[in-house]
Design an enzyme around this catalytic site. Sequence first.
Site, PDB file in Angstrom:
ATOM      1  N   HIS A   1      -0.313  -2.856  13.547  1.00  0.00           N
ATOM      2  CA  HIS A   1      -0.129  -4.269  13.546  1.00  0.00           C
ATOM      3  C   HIS A   1       0.044  -4.992  14.792  1.00  0.00           C
ATOM      4  O   HIS A   1      -0.794  -6.123  15.024  1.00  0.00           O
ATOM      5  CB  HIS A   1       1.359  -4.648  12.827  1.00  0.00           C
ATOM      6  CG  HIS A   1       1.235  -6.322  12.359  1.00  0.00           C
ATOM      7  ND1 HIS A   1       1.704  -7.213  13.272  1.00  0.00           N
ATOM      8  CD2 HIS A   1       1.446  -6.767  11.222  1.00  0.00           C
ATOM      9  CE1 HIS A   1       1.789  -8.301  12.715  1.00  0.00           C
ATOM     10  NE2 HIS A   1       1.599  -8.064  11.504  1.00  0.00           N
TER      11      HIS A   1
ATOM     12  N   HIS B   1       6.109  -3.407   3.132  1.00  0.00           N
ATOM     13  CA  HIS B   1       5.455  -4.000   4.185  1.00  0.00           C
ATOM     14  C   HIS B   1       5.185  -3.481   5.514  1.00  0.00           C
ATOM     15  O   HIS B   1       6.022  -2.988   5.695  1.00  0.00           O
ATOM     16  CB  HIS B   1       5.792  -5.434   4.431  1.00  0.00           C
ATOM     17  CG  HIS B   1       5.371  -6.590   5.465  1.00  0.00           C
ATOM     18  ND1 HIS B   1       5.857  -6.937   6.705  1.00  0.00           N
ATOM     19  CD2 HIS B   1       4.156  -6.843   5.585  1.00  0.00           C
ATOM     20  CE1 HIS B   1       5.155  -7.478   7.256  1.00  0.00           C
ATOM     21  NE2 HIS B   1       3.966  -7.488   6.762  1.00  0.00           N
TER      22      HIS B   1
END
EC number: 4.6.1.-
Length: 275
Positions: free
Chosen positions: A41, A5
């Site tokens: 992110h 992830h």
Amino acid sequence: WIMGHMVNAIEQVDEFLNLGANAIEFDIDFDENGIAKYTHHGIPCDCGRLCTKSAVFTEYLDYVRQVTSPGDPKFRKELVLLALDLKLQRISSEKAYAAGVDVATKLLDHYWKRGWNGGRAYILLNIPLVEDYEFIKGFKDTLRKEGHEQYNAKVGINFTGNEDLDEIRKVLEKLGEDEHIWQADGITSCFPRGTDRLEKALEKRDTPGYKYISKVYAWTLVRSSIMRRSLRLDVDGVMSNYPDRVVGVLQEKEFANKFRLATYADNPWEKFMRI
């Protein structure tokens, strides 16, 4: 599939593969015009993770191309799937089509190399909300206009915003898409989440003749107990910040004879039917 992830820095690619991942997920940040600029992110992100790691998107694609190209010195045979977490919720939905055009063009130029010694990994387009469905149109139209529709065989679709499964199906029907479809279910590792929607997705996957889900995965799992819970439900994949923990759980007696890591020979667009 063990999906590492938030693998947004180039140096993290091998780090997550060394921990046991056979797939990586990275975030695509767009400018206001729908141009894919960085793998990034941003804050907030998962508990215990650094949210700010990044790379130039095209440079990242150049690197993962090498990692997924047999014969390249950097080749790692275990990396078989790239999940692009498209941060379309940060831009106007009117720019979703342009974003699809741009991502397809950059994959053609930097990953697939338009057929000249490109990377072999499967590509999963993670789209946050059904309202951004025009991204898929822009992406597919670009492959067609550029004369490279053969890459559709390598590309899958996944709506990741935990929306109603029937609403997702309606959008897929509208798009004429009924294959190469994954379904994610999950939440940031900071919060607990039940399994109601996950179980509904798995039920649809296992319904004979249902075309709109071929694989289901749970995210973002960090506790071994939650990994076990998901595996008992028969998920196809787990996304985790700690791939090595997933590897450890898979080696336990309960799971060792039931699951194995996917390889390049496994088609991610086919339903897996237990005998």
